[in-house]
Write a protein that holds these residues in place. Structure first.
Motif, PDB file in Angstrom:
ATOM      1  N   ILE A 299       0.668  -1.121   0.057  1.00  0.00           N
ATOM      2  CA  ILE A 299      -0.022   0.098   0.092  1.00  0.00           C
ATOM      3  C   ILE A 299       0.848   1.588   0.111  1.00  0.00           C
ATOM      4  O   ILE A 299       0.592   2.186  -0.814  1.00  0.00           O
ATOM      5  N   PRO A 300       1.971   1.596   0.838  1.00  0.00           N
ATOM      6  CA  PRO A 300       2.448   2.723   0.979  1.00  0.00           C
ATOM      7  C   PRO A 300       3.280   2.782  -0.284  1.00  0.00           C
ATOM      8  O   PRO A 300       3.231   4.038  -1.048  1.00  0.00           O
ATOM      9  N   ARG A 301       4.006   1.809  -0.840  1.00  0.00           N
ATOM     10  CA  ARG A 301       4.750   2.059  -2.222  1.00  0.00           C
ATOM     11  C   ARG A 301       3.936   2.185  -3.271  1.00  0.00           C
ATOM     12  O   ARG A 301       4.076   3.274  -4.271  1.00  0.00           O
ATOM     13  N   TRP A 302       2.550   1.582  -3.457  1.00  0.00           N
ATOM     14  CA  TRP A 302       1.548   2.027  -4.791  1.00  0.00           C
ATOM     15  C   TRP A 302       1.128   3.146  -4.532  1.00  0.00           C
ATOM     16  O   TRP A 302       1.040   3.743  -5.525  1.00  0.00           O
ATOM     17  N   SER A 303       0.749   3.368  -3.213  1.00  0.00           N
ATOM     18  CA  SER A 303       0.215   4.928  -3.248  1.00  0.00           C
ATOM     19  C   SER A 303       1.082   6.033  -3.353  1.00  0.00           C
ATOM     20  O   SER A 303       0.680   6.985  -4.072  1.00  0.00           O
ATOM     21  N   ARG A 304       2.285   5.815  -3.187  1.00  0.00           N
ATOM     22  CA  ARG A 304       3.419   6.857  -3.672  1.00  0.00           C
ATOM     23  C   ARG A 304       3.620   7.033  -4.941  1.00  0.00           C
ATOM     24  O   ARG A 304       3.727   8.023  -5.552  1.00  0.00           O
TER      25      ARG A 304
ATOM     26  N   GLU B  76       1.381  10.239  -2.630  1.00  0.00           N
ATOM     27  CA  GLU B  76       0.935  10.193  -1.285  1.00  0.00           C
ATOM     28  C   GLU B  76       1.174   8.818  -0.670  1.00  0.00           C
ATOM     29  O   GLU B  76       0.378   7.980  -1.233  1.00  0.00           O
ATOM     30  N   GLU B  77       2.070   8.779   0.237  1.00  0.00           N
ATOM     31  CA  GLU B  77       2.437   7.494   0.925  1.00  0.00           C
ATOM     32  C   GLU B  77       1.432   7.390   1.872  1.00  0.00           C
ATOM     33  O   GLU B  77       0.999   7.928   2.964  1.00  0.00           O
ATOM     34  N   MET B  78       0.319   6.350   1.534  1.00  0.00           N
ATOM     35  CA  MET B  78      -1.088   5.927   2.484  1.00  0.00           C
ATOM     36  C   MET B  78      -0.448   4.761   3.568  1.00  0.00           C
ATOM     37  O   MET B  78       0.192   3.721   2.960  1.00  0.00           O
ATOM     38  N   LYS B  79      -1.026   4.986   4.719  1.00  0.00           N
ATOM     39  CA  LYS B  79      -0.889   3.724   5.486  1.00  0.00           C
ATOM     40  C   LYS B  79      -1.959   2.886   5.131  1.00  0.00           C
ATOM     41  O   LYS B  79      -2.964   3.420   4.549  1.00  0.00           O
TER      42      LYS B  79
ATOM     43  N   VAL C  71      -5.416   4.323  -6.810  1.00  0.00           N
ATOM     44  CA  VAL C  71      -4.258   3.702  -6.641  1.00  0.00           C
ATOM     45  C   VAL C  71      -4.430   2.321  -7.572  1.00  0.00           C
ATOM     46  O   VAL C  71      -3.423   2.148  -8.311  1.00  0.00           O
ATOM     47  N   LEU C  72      -5.566   1.498  -6.997  1.00  0.00           N
ATOM     48  CA  LEU C  72      -5.546   0.274  -7.756  1.00  0.00           C
ATOM     49  C   LEU C  72      -5.668   0.357  -9.476  1.00  0.00           C
ATOM     50  O   LEU C  72      -5.210  -0.738 -10.041  1.00  0.00           O
TER      51      LEU C  72
ATOM     52  N   GLY D   7      -3.934  -0.919 -14.292  1.00  0.00           N
ATOM     53  CA  GLY D   7      -3.835  -0.367 -15.572  1.00  0.00           C
ATOM     54  C   GLY D   7      -2.231  -0.825 -16.522  1.00  0.00           C
ATOM     55  O   GLY D   7      -2.352  -1.169 -17.214  1.00  0.00           O
ATOM     56  N   ASP D   8      -1.272  -0.235 -15.372  1.00  0.00           N
ATOM     57  CA  ASP D   8      -0.028  -0.665 -15.869  1.00  0.00           C
ATOM     58  C   ASP D   8       0.195  -2.290 -16.189  1.00  0.00           C
ATOM     59  O   ASP D   8       0.752  -2.600 -17.127  1.00  0.00           O
ATOM     60  N   VAL D   9      -0.371  -2.977 -15.107  1.00  0.00           N
ATOM     61  CA  VAL D   9      -0.507  -4.641 -15.234  1.00  0.00           C
ATOM     62  C   VAL D   9      -0.938  -5.240 -16.436  1.00  0.00           C
ATOM     63  O   VAL D   9      -0.482  -5.804 -17.289  1.00  0.00           O
ATOM     64  N   LEU D  10      -2.337  -4.510 -16.882  1.00  0.00           N
ATOM     65  CA  LEU D  10      -2.878  -4.885 -17.954  1.00  0.00           C
ATOM     66  C   LEU D  10      -2.378  -4.594 -19.243  1.00  0.00           C
ATOM     67  O   LEU D  10      -2.330  -5.422 -20.263  1.00  0.00           O
TER      68      LEU D  10
END
Length: 146
Positions: A59-64, A69-72, A86-87, A92-95
């Motif tokens: 979560i922190p890495r993906w949100s950043r 913004e690094e989310m908890k 975020v997802l 989107g990148d994965v697809l």
């Protein structure tokens, strides 16, 4: 001279491989399908966060990376709008990566993306329990797209 430059430029343009475009509705349908397919452990403190059942270290890495913004994990879990954003960015990148690897077959690309989501390895999309899961995600994705 100018005509030869144009012809060379056009030949280079046509030599570039064409990848399938991934639309926002496709990404959002995949994100929703992953949410609907998330395992329901029945354990409140199972160590996974949000409706998508995400490992907290992601979560922190993906949100950043996606929203700057690094989310908890607890913040992520409470904010469905930001979680979807975020997802959508991540998936989107994965697809986009999985479309060419599936010969631009949407169903296979979705299953490969779901396998990446589940195992970290898109090549597992048709193996064992992962195959069952990716098929479920595909069905849910297709329902979202209707």
């Amino acid at each position: 001279m100018k005509l030869s430059c144009i012809l060379v430029g056009l030949s280079l343009f046509w030599a570039v491989p064409v990848f399938a475009q991934v639309s926002d509705p496709q990404v959002q349908a995949l994100v929703e399908a992953l949410r609907l397919a998330a395992p329901q452990t029945g354990t409140p403190n199972d160590g996974l966060y949000s409706d998508w059942q995400i490992k907290p270290e992601n979560i922190p890495r993906w949100s950043r990376l996606c929203i700057g913004e690094e989310m908890k994990p607890t913040e992520f879990e409470k904010n469905l709008t930001k979680a979807r954003e975020v997802l959508g960015c991540v998936m989107g990148d994965v697809l986009k990566e999985e479309y060419p690897k599936s010969q631009n077959n949407e169903a296979i690309a979705i299953r490969r993306a779901a396998a990446w989501w589940m195992t970290g390895d898109p090549n597992q999309y048709n193996q064992g329990q992962t195959a069952t899961y990716t098929q479920k995600v595909l069905q849910l994705y297709q329902q979202q797209r209707r």
